[in-house]
Design a protein around this motif. Structure first.
Motif, PDB file in Angstrom:
ATOM      1  N   GLY A 322       0.793  -1.236   0.000  1.00  0.00           N
ATOM      2  CA  GLY A 322       0.000   0.000   0.000  1.00  0.00           C
ATOM      3  C   GLY A 322       0.823   1.282   0.000  1.00  0.00           C
ATOM      4  N   LYS A 323       2.148   1.163  -0.019  1.00  0.00           N
ATOM      5  CA  LYS A 323       2.985   2.375  -0.037  1.00  0.00           C
ATOM      6  C   LYS A 323       3.548   2.604  -1.425  1.00  0.00           C
ATOM      7  N   PRO A 324       3.829   3.851  -1.774  1.00  0.00           N
ATOM      8  CA  PRO A 324       4.454   4.091  -3.079  1.00  0.00           C
ATOM      9  C   PRO A 324       5.886   3.569  -3.122  1.00  0.00           C
ATOM     10  N   ILE A 325       6.437   3.577  -4.303  1.00  0.00           N
ATOM     11  CA  ILE A 325       7.805   3.093  -4.507  1.00  0.00           C
ATOM     12  C   ILE A 325       8.613   4.236  -5.114  1.00  0.00           C
ATOM     13  N   MET A 326       9.740   4.544  -4.489  1.00  0.00           N
ATOM     14  CA  MET A 326      10.564   5.635  -5.007  1.00  0.00           C
ATOM     15  C   MET A 326      12.026   5.315  -4.795  1.00  0.00           C
ATOM     16  N   GLY A 327      12.808   5.468  -5.855  1.00  0.00           N
ATOM     17  CA  GLY A 327      14.253   5.358  -5.680  1.00  0.00           C
ATOM     18  C   GLY A 327      14.880   4.339  -6.591  1.00  0.00           C
ATOM     19  N   GLU A 328      16.138   4.034  -6.287  1.00  0.00           N
ATOM     20  CA  GLU A 328      16.911   3.179  -7.191  1.00  0.00           C
ATOM     21  C   GLU A 328      16.596   1.707  -6.973  1.00  0.00           C
ATOM     22  N   ILE A 329      16.884   0.921  -7.984  1.00  0.00           N
ATOM     23  CA  ILE A 329      16.603  -0.509  -7.932  1.00  0.00           C
ATOM     24  C   ILE A 329      17.899  -1.240  -7.603  1.00  0.00           C
ATOM     25  N   PRO A 330      17.940  -1.922  -6.463  1.00  0.00           N
ATOM     26  CA  PRO A 330      19.187  -2.564  -6.059  1.00  0.00           C
ATOM     27  C   PRO A 330      19.737  -3.476  -7.160  1.00  0.00           C
ATOM     28  N   GLY A 331      21.028  -3.414  -7.363  1.00  0.00           N
ATOM     29  CA  GLY A 331      21.674  -4.286  -8.354  1.00  0.00           C
ATOM     30  C   GLY A 331      21.738  -3.689  -9.744  1.00  0.00           C
ATOM     31  N   LEU A 332      21.036  -2.563  -9.957  1.00  0.00           N
ATOM     32  CA  LEU A 332      21.045  -1.916 -11.278  1.00  0.00           C
ATOM     33  C   LEU A 332      21.528  -0.477 -11.138  1.00  0.00           C
ATOM     34  N   LEU A 348       0.237  12.939  -3.799  1.00  0.00           N
ATOM     35  CA  LEU A 348       1.664  12.700  -3.528  1.00  0.00           C
ATOM     36  C   LEU A 348       2.594  13.146  -4.657  1.00  0.00           C
ATOM     37  N   SER A 349       2.026  13.686  -5.741  1.00  0.00           N
ATOM     38  CA  SER A 349       2.868  14.025  -6.897  1.00  0.00           C
ATOM     39  C   SER A 349       3.930  15.074  -6.545  1.00  0.00           C
ATOM     40  N   VAL A 350       3.564  16.049  -5.742  1.00  0.00           N
ATOM     41  CA  VAL A 350       4.498  17.152  -5.464  1.00  0.00           C
ATOM     42  C   VAL A 350       5.691  16.645  -4.651  1.00  0.00           C
ATOM     43  N   VAL A 351       5.397  15.938  -3.577  1.00  0.00           N
ATOM     44  CA  VAL A 351       6.487  15.468  -2.728  1.00  0.00           C
ATOM     45  C   VAL A 351       7.320  14.404  -3.452  1.00  0.00           C
ATOM     46  N   THR A 352       6.690  13.615  -4.293  1.00  0.00           N
ATOM     47  CA  THR A 352       7.434  12.606  -5.059  1.00  0.00           C
ATOM     48  C   THR A 352       8.422  13.301  -5.991  1.00  0.00           C
ATOM     49  N   ALA A 353       7.937  14.321  -6.699  1.00  0.00           N
ATOM     50  CA  ALA A 353       8.814  15.044  -7.630  1.00  0.00           C
ATOM     51  C   ALA A 353       9.972  15.686  -6.881  1.00  0.00           C
ATOM     52  N   LYS A 354       9.680  16.284  -5.744  1.00  0.00           N
ATOM     53  CA  LYS A 354      10.740  16.993  -5.003  1.00  0.00           C
ATOM     54  C   LYS A 354      11.754  16.022  -4.412  1.00  0.00           C
ATOM     55  N   ARG A 355      11.264  14.942  -3.794  1.00  0.00           N
ATOM     56  CA  ARG A 355      12.220  14.005  -3.179  1.00  0.00           C
ATOM     57  C   ARG A 355      13.034  13.256  -4.237  1.00  0.00           C
ATOM     58  N   MET A 356      12.396  12.900  -5.345  1.00  0.00           N
ATOM     59  CA  MET A 356      13.136  12.216  -6.417  1.00  0.00           C
ATOM     60  C   MET A 356      14.174  13.169  -7.023  1.00  0.00           C
ATOM     61  N   ALA A 357      13.791  14.418  -7.241  1.00  0.00           N
ATOM     62  CA  ALA A 357      14.731  15.387  -7.831  1.00  0.00           C
ATOM     63  C   ALA A 357      15.883  15.657  -6.869  1.00  0.00           C
TER      64      ALA A 357
END
Ligand SMILES: Cc1cc2nc3c(=O)[nH]c(=O)nc-3n(C[C@H](O)[C@H](O)[C@H](O)COP(=O)(O)OP(=O)(O)OC[C@H]3O[C@@H](n4cnc5c(N)ncnc54)[C@H](O)[C@@H]3O)c2cc1C
Length: 389
Positions: A322-332, A348-357
């Motif tokens: 039930g949680k979103p997924i954000m970040g790098e994929i281990p091993g790649l 969640l689009s705003v915080v996703t964009a900011k944290r990913m950036a």
């Protein structure tokens, strides 16, 4: 816009975003505003899937059931919205109809009253702006609410946005900021060598990039399979409808256990929504529509006189926890994921964009950790670079 032009950052060069829904477009906009070179590809129309199907509620207190990183994420996004919208509108023009005029979570019987009161108590204890309403207080806040309502949590800072206008504004802003936007462009393969993703194969040729971010919504799991990685994202259909205004406008969003009503600034009321496990089918069924209409009527009796306008369906990207997924994929290397936002991708689009950036600029993953794709991968499931060829 007070964005710092990135001089030197963790990811140098071109960022490629796959998926032009709210998540991909918000990230493209944020990165471009920070001076990055961005290409975004979308197989259909911009925002044409879940993101335009949504009701546009911005309601973390209504949505999340306990304190923790997910509620914190939602609150941060909600609080970031007014400034984000102001800056976006300054670039794109127009009005995306942000309305933070409150939300009522309404109990129609004693059982619901007890459950919602417990929710109110922990939210209050955690310091959130919530109020417990009973009796006449209910109609004072929302005159159209049924007199059968027993009690409600009132969260005055929650609300909604016109997500279709928001998508349009993001496309316009991306264009103005120099993003390379390619719609009607289907990604069929991720190009990789020795554990490093170098770009994608598309219906209009290859696109190479220094870093690729997968933002393909309900299709993210399929895209991960192209890399032999199993990250469970599945589609959950939502059927939803719009009806005409009913004389005096609804002031607040009304949410209850059988449905919700979101008043739009153009006078329409969006009511929803089903949650169906129906694979990638997104059509509206008769039983789905009946469920939506019957679910909303008990909260606002005046709805009986409303004209039915339209109904549509969309595919929420759901994850196993039930949680979103954000970040790098281990091993790649050179690839990351931003998805699985399920019922809350607009919020969640705003915080996703900011944290990913932030992560793409600094390489610091700390603020993404609770949502890391790695939580779904056991050691044996982590792809081995030599296997990738
Ligand atoms: C009925 C309903 C009501 C909702 N209400 C709310 C709400 O009130 N508030 C809220 O916050 N959220 C709500 N949501 C949830 C929200 O809509 C989603 O969480 C959000 O839209 C997900 O955004 P996304 O960009 O990840 O996915 P999408 O919008 O689905 O975008 C992903 C994009 O990737 C593209 N893509 C996929 N595969 C490929 C490929 N191979 N090549 C190129 N492109 C590809 C797709 O075409 C799609 O456009 C609702 C959803 C539904 C269905």
């Amino acid at each position: 816009m007070n964005k710092v032009q990135a001089k030197e950052s963790f990811v140098m060069g071109k960022v490629l975003i796959v998926g032009g829904g709210i998540i991909g477009l918000s990230l493209a906009y944020e990165l471009a505003a920070r001076g990055k070179t961005v290409t975004i590809v979308e197989q259909g129309d911009w925002g044409g899937q879940a993101s335009s199907a949504a009701a546009g509620m911005l309601a973390p207190l209504k949505e999340f059931q306990s304190v923790g990183p997910l509620l914190d994420l939602g609150m941060e996004s909600l609080q970031s919205y007014p400034r984000w919208v102001e800056e976006l509108q300054a670039i794109a023009g127009g009005d995306v109809q942000l309305s933070l005029e409150g939300l009522l979570t309404v109990a129609l019987d004693e059982e619901e009253e007890e459950a919602f009161y417990n929710k109110y108590l922990w939210q209050k204890k955690a310091g959130h702006d919530v109020h417990w309403l009973q009796g006449k207080e209910l109609q004072e806040v929302e005159p159209l609410l049924t007199d059968q309502a027993v009690a409600a949590i009132y969260s005055p800072g929650e609300g909604h946005i016109n997500n279709r206008f928001l998508l349009r504004a993001l496309v316009t802003a991306c264009r103005k900021l120099g993003v390379d936007l390619r719609s009607g462009c289907v990604v069929s393969k991720l190009l990789h060598h020795a554990g490093c993703v170098e770009g994608v194969e598309t219906s209009s040729g290859r696109i190479y990039a220094d870093h690729t971010v997968i933002c393909s919504g309900a299709w993210a799991g399929i895209m991960m399979q192209m890399l032999d990685v199993s990250i469970p994202v599945r589609p959950v259909r939502g059927q939803i409808a719009a009806v005409s205004s009913i004389g005096i406008p609804l002031r607040t969003v009304i949410f209850g256990s059988s449905g919700y009503l979101t008043p739009k600034k153009d006078g329409r009321i969006v009511i929803g929504a089903t949650e169906d496990e129906s694979g990638f089918q997104r059509e509206v069924t008769l039983s789905g529509l009946a469920h939506v209409l019957q679910g909303a009527l008990p909260y606002v009796p005046a709805l009986h006189a409303a004209a039915f306008l339209e109904a549509w369906g969309g595919l929420r990207p759901a994850t196993a926890d039930g949680k979103p997924i954000m970040g790098e994929i281990p091993g790649l290397r050179c690839i990351s994921l931003a998805g699985g936002h399920f019922r809350n991708g607009i919020l969640l689009s705003v915080v996703t964009a900011k944290r990913m950036a932030d992560w793409l600029e600094t390489g610091n993953q700390e603020r993404l950790m609770p949502f890391s794709p790695g939580r779904f991968l056991t050691d044996t499931a982590v792809p081995v670079p030599s296997k990738m060829g």
